[in-house]
Enzyme design. Structure first.
Site, PDB file in Angstrom:
ATOM      1  N   PRO A 182      -3.458   3.010  14.460  1.00  0.00           N
ATOM      2  CA  PRO A 182      -3.813   4.429  14.455  1.00  0.00           C
ATOM      3  C   PRO A 182      -5.322   4.646  14.628  1.00  0.00           C
ATOM      4  O   PRO A 182      -6.144   3.804  14.248  1.00  0.00           O
ATOM      5  CB  PRO A 182      -3.385   4.917  13.072  1.00  0.00           C
ATOM      6  CG  PRO A 182      -2.597   3.794  12.467  1.00  0.00           C
ATOM      7  CD  PRO A 182      -3.097   2.556  13.119  1.00  0.00           C
ATOM      8  N   GLY A 183      -5.642   5.806  15.171  1.00  0.00           N
ATOM      9  CA  GLY A 183      -7.010   6.289  15.153  1.00  0.00           C
ATOM     10  C   GLY A 183      -7.267   7.000  13.838  1.00  0.00           C
ATOM     11  O   GLY A 183      -6.883   6.513  12.763  1.00  0.00           O
ATOM     12  N   TYR A 222     -15.608  -4.093   9.025  1.00  0.00           N
ATOM     13  CA  TYR A 222     -14.286  -3.446   9.076  1.00  0.00           C
ATOM     14  C   TYR A 222     -13.630  -3.702  10.427  1.00  0.00           C
ATOM     15  O   TYR A 222     -12.456  -4.079  10.501  1.00  0.00           O
ATOM     16  CB  TYR A 222     -14.396  -1.944   8.816  1.00  0.00           C
ATOM     17  CG  TYR A 222     -13.067  -1.243   8.955  1.00  0.00           C
ATOM     18  CD1 TYR A 222     -12.045  -1.468   8.040  1.00  0.00           C
ATOM     19  CD2 TYR A 222     -12.804  -0.379  10.018  1.00  0.00           C
ATOM     20  CE1 TYR A 222     -10.812  -0.856   8.165  1.00  0.00           C
ATOM     21  CE2 TYR A 222     -11.578   0.243  10.161  1.00  0.00           C
ATOM     22  CZ  TYR A 222     -10.583  -0.002   9.230  1.00  0.00           C
ATOM     23  OH  TYR A 222      -9.348   0.599   9.369  1.00  0.00           O
ATOM     24  N   GLY A 267      -1.079   7.635   1.371  1.00  0.00           N
ATOM     25  CA  GLY A 267      -1.310   7.614   2.810  1.00  0.00           C
ATOM     26  C   GLY A 267      -0.112   7.219   3.646  1.00  0.00           C
ATOM     27  O   GLY A 267       1.018   7.675   3.430  1.00  0.00           O
ATOM     28  N   GLU A 278      -6.663   8.995   2.174  1.00  0.00           N
ATOM     29  CA  GLU A 278      -7.759   8.675   1.262  1.00  0.00           C
ATOM     30  C   GLU A 278      -8.743   7.686   1.875  1.00  0.00           C
ATOM     31  O   GLU A 278      -9.702   7.272   1.220  1.00  0.00           O
ATOM     32  CB  GLU A 278      -7.198   8.086  -0.033  1.00  0.00           C
ATOM     33  CG  GLU A 278      -6.326   9.045  -0.829  1.00  0.00           C
ATOM     34  CD  GLU A 278      -5.715   8.387  -2.056  1.00  0.00           C
ATOM     35  OE1 GLU A 278      -5.978   7.184  -2.281  1.00  0.00           O
ATOM     36  OE2 GLU A 278      -4.974   9.062  -2.786  1.00  0.00           O
ATOM     37  N   GLY A 298       0.817  -1.208   0.000  1.00  0.00           N
ATOM     38  CA  GLY A 298       0.000   0.000   0.000  1.00  0.00           C
ATOM     39  C   GLY A 298       0.845   1.249   0.000  1.00  0.00           C
ATOM     40  O   GLY A 298       0.525   2.248   0.665  1.00  0.00           O
ATOM     41  N   VAL A 308      -6.687   9.115  10.846  1.00  0.00           N
ATOM     42  CA  VAL A 308      -5.577   9.678  10.082  1.00  0.00           C
ATOM     43  C   VAL A 308      -6.149  10.249   8.793  1.00  0.00           C
ATOM     44  O   VAL A 308      -6.893   9.560   8.085  1.00  0.00           O
ATOM     45  CB  VAL A 308      -4.515   8.610   9.747  1.00  0.00           C
ATOM     46  CG1 VAL A 308      -3.310   9.255   9.063  1.00  0.00           C
ATOM     47  CG2 VAL A 308      -4.092   7.853  10.998  1.00  0.00           C
ATOM     48  N   ARG A 356      -1.060  -1.216  -6.219  1.00  0.00           N
ATOM     49  CA  ARG A 356      -1.814  -1.496  -7.445  1.00  0.00           C
ATOM     50  C   ARG A 356      -1.648  -0.399  -8.480  1.00  0.00           C
ATOM     51  O   ARG A 356      -1.857  -0.628  -9.663  1.00  0.00           O
ATOM     52  CB  ARG A 356      -3.299  -1.659  -7.116  1.00  0.00           C
ATOM     53  CG  ARG A 356      -3.634  -2.905  -6.312  1.00  0.00           C
ATOM     54  CD  ARG A 356      -5.103  -2.917  -5.923  1.00  0.00           C
ATOM     55  NE  ARG A 356      -5.453  -1.801  -5.060  1.00  0.00           N
ATOM     56  CZ  ARG A 356      -6.560  -1.082  -5.152  1.00  0.00           C
ATOM     57  NH1 ARG A 356      -7.441  -1.338  -6.095  1.00  0.00           N
ATOM     58  NH2 ARG A 356      -6.788  -0.111  -4.300  1.00  0.00           N
TER      59      ARG A 356
END
Length: 252
Positions: free
Chosen positions: A182-183, A152, A14, A188, A10, A185, A35
């Site tokens: 993380p909380g 999720y 981000g 995207e 990824g 952020v 990707r």
């Protein structure tokens, strides 16, 4: 950290992109996975004067593509010292009775199965050397459940469990395993979750200062740069304004 090589999934946006930049500034060579080949190429061009970089263009959901990508690594990049399992996403914010099964599949396939595929591909050379460091990017959603977060949250709870399981199973090899959770952020993330509804996505971060990708990348670098005998096993990070997934002080 010179002569170390990190693989980041990824990496095209981000937290992954920010981590690539932070690692490059600190002399860590990079295998950047994602990707979106065009974004990976731009990132490589930005960083190639600092470190050696190799790109792998695949979707973590595609098991065959994952293993083919790793088989294609040139000799100079076959030794992976650090794995950052960062690829992940959220799709939709619906109650369980109204949830979209395609959204469910997307989250479980990327957040859980994709993490497993990549880890499985990287591990043989780490276990053989009895050395390596794996960082799993989880979420506060893996520590609590919030309304309409059902699947999720389930996927991130799975990441939390896998992080613990990996640490136990890989202990005999001396491989360090830890998670950063993380909380909120500002990335995207919400644009993807709300499927391009930019107004709804922007509203998530309005009225307070959320974490930035760079905030997390600096923490990731701190974790991987600790001495060999130190393993930061599980770390939760939130902005000052956030107390939980549902409690955010928008007056700060």
């Amino acid at each position: 950290m010179n002569n170390k090589t990190a693989l980041i999934t990824g990496a095209s946006s981000g937290i992954g992109l920010a981590t690539a930049k932070t690692f490059a500034e600190n002399g860590i060579n990079l295998i950047l996975c994602g990707r979106r080949q065009d974004r990976l190429e731009r990132l490589k061009n930005d960083l190639k004067s600092k470190v050696f970089i190799h790109l792998l263009n695949f979707d973590v959901r595609d098991r065959e593509a994952v293993f083919n990508a790793f088989d294609s690594l040139p000799d100079a990049f076959k030794r992976i010292d650090i794995l950052i399992n960062n690829a992940g996403n959220a799709h939709g914010l619906d109650s369980i009775d109204e949830g979209d099964i395609d959204d469910w599949d997307m989250m479980m396939d990327i957040n859980v199965k994709g993490l497993l595929y990549v880890t499985k591909a990287v591990l043989p050379q780490m276990t053989k050397r009895k050395e390596g460091h794996i960082i799993n990017i989880g979420s506060t959603a893996g520590k609590e459940v919030y309304p309409n977060g059902n699947v999720y949250c389930a996927s991130k709870h799975a990441v939390d469990a896998l992080n613990q399981g990996m640490r136990i199973d890989l202990n005999k090899f001396g491989i360090r395993v830890g998670a950063i959770n993380p909380g909120m952020v500002k990335t995207e993330f919400s644009d993807v979750r709300f499927k391009g509804d930019s107004e709804r996505a922007d509203n998530v971060y309005r009225g307070f200062q959320p974490l930035s990708p760079n905030d997390i990348s600096e923490i990731i670098y701190f974790v991987v740069s600790r001495p060999q005998h130190v393993n930061i096993a599980d770390l939760v990070v939130m902005s000052t304004a956030q107390a939980s997934s549902t409690i955010v002080n928008k007056e700060l």
